[in-house]
Write an enzyme that holds these catalytic residues in place. Structure first.
Site, mmCIF file in Angstrom:
data_model
loop_
_atom_site.group_PDB
_atom_site.id
_atom_site.type_symbol
_atom_site.label_atom_id
_atom_site.label_comp_id
_atom_site.label_asym_id
_atom_site.label_seq_id
_atom_site.Cartn_x
_atom_site.Cartn_y
_atom_site.Cartn_z
ATOM 1 C CG HIS A 155 0.278 16.343 7.095
ATOM 2 N ND1 HIS A 155 0.827 15.237 7.733
ATOM 3 C CD2 HIS A 155 0.706 17.414 7.789
ATOM 4 C CE1 HIS A 155 1.547 15.634 8.762
ATOM 5 N NE2 HIS A 155 1.497 16.958 8.825
ATOM 6 C CG ASN A 178 -2.529 22.798 11.183
ATOM 7 O OD1 ASN A 178 -2.783 22.548 12.358
ATOM 8 N ND2 ASN A 178 -1.355 22.569 10.653
ATOM 9 C CG HIS A 183 1.870 21.962 6.651
ATOM 10 N ND1 HIS A 183 1.112 22.144 7.784
ATOM 11 C CD2 HIS A 183 2.607 20.841 6.871
ATOM 12 C CE1 HIS A 183 1.380 21.182 8.652
ATOM 13 N NE2 HIS A 183 2.282 20.374 8.119
#
Length: 181
Positions: A142, A72, A144
């Site tokens: 996406h 990230n 995490h």
């Protein structure tokens, strides 16, 4: 603060709160939305663009067949990774069976890798879908994977609105990619 006739007013900068301040200029780009796509198309999507870059340049930790793992750019904690399908798809229910399966496999490997190289004591794993669900980039799914340690961020993100990162992203990517098994 000054009270005059029962009305509180703010005079000057006020009294200090006694807290230390950490300078985190890299967060301003995120706060201002400088890297946020101007529309939801594939041509403006960073998750579609990242796989066209080299691994080091794109902060890619691992490339799978239908999905890839990337650090990230604005991490919540050191080693914060995301698993993204290559295909520009917004919702989890829109993934193919192969994409969903590979996302699960890569998420498990990301947890194993982070635990091995950083001794993470816990993890936050999840997907924010849609703008209302908190997705910063809602047009491309996406997931995490955020490593956690007891007392890691403490009050910093909640009260101080600051994230602390002890390592450069390029160094973190190199460490994780080298340990990916």
């Amino acid at each position: 603060m000054t009270e005059v006739d029962g009305v509180l007013t703010q005079d000057g900068i006020g009294e200090g709160d006694g807290l230390e301040r950490l300078w985190t200029p890299y967060r301003m780009a995120y706060i201002r939305g400088e890297n946020k796509p101007s529309d939801s198309s594939e041509t403006k999507c960073p998750f579609c663009r990242i796989p066209t870059l080299g691994d080091a340049e794109g902060l890619i930790v691992h490339r799978g067949e239908t999905c890839f793992v990337v650090l990230n750019l604005y991490p919540y904690a050191p080693g914060h990774m995301m698993v993204c399908p290559y295909r520009h798809v917004a919702g989890y229910v829109e993934t193919t069976d192969d994409e969903a399966a590979e996302m699960a496999v890569l998420t498990k490997q990301a947890v194993r890798t982070l635990a091995a190289v950083s001794q993470a004591e816990g993890f936050n794993i999840g997907m924010n879908q849609g703008t209302a669900g908190g997705a910063g980039i809602a047009a491309h799914l996406h997931q995490h994977i955020v490593p956690r340690w007891v007392g890691d961020q403490n009050f910093m993100p909640v009260i101080g609105r600051t994230k602390t990162l002890p390592q450069l992203l390029t160094d973190t990517r190199e460490l994780l990619a080298g340990a990916w098994g």
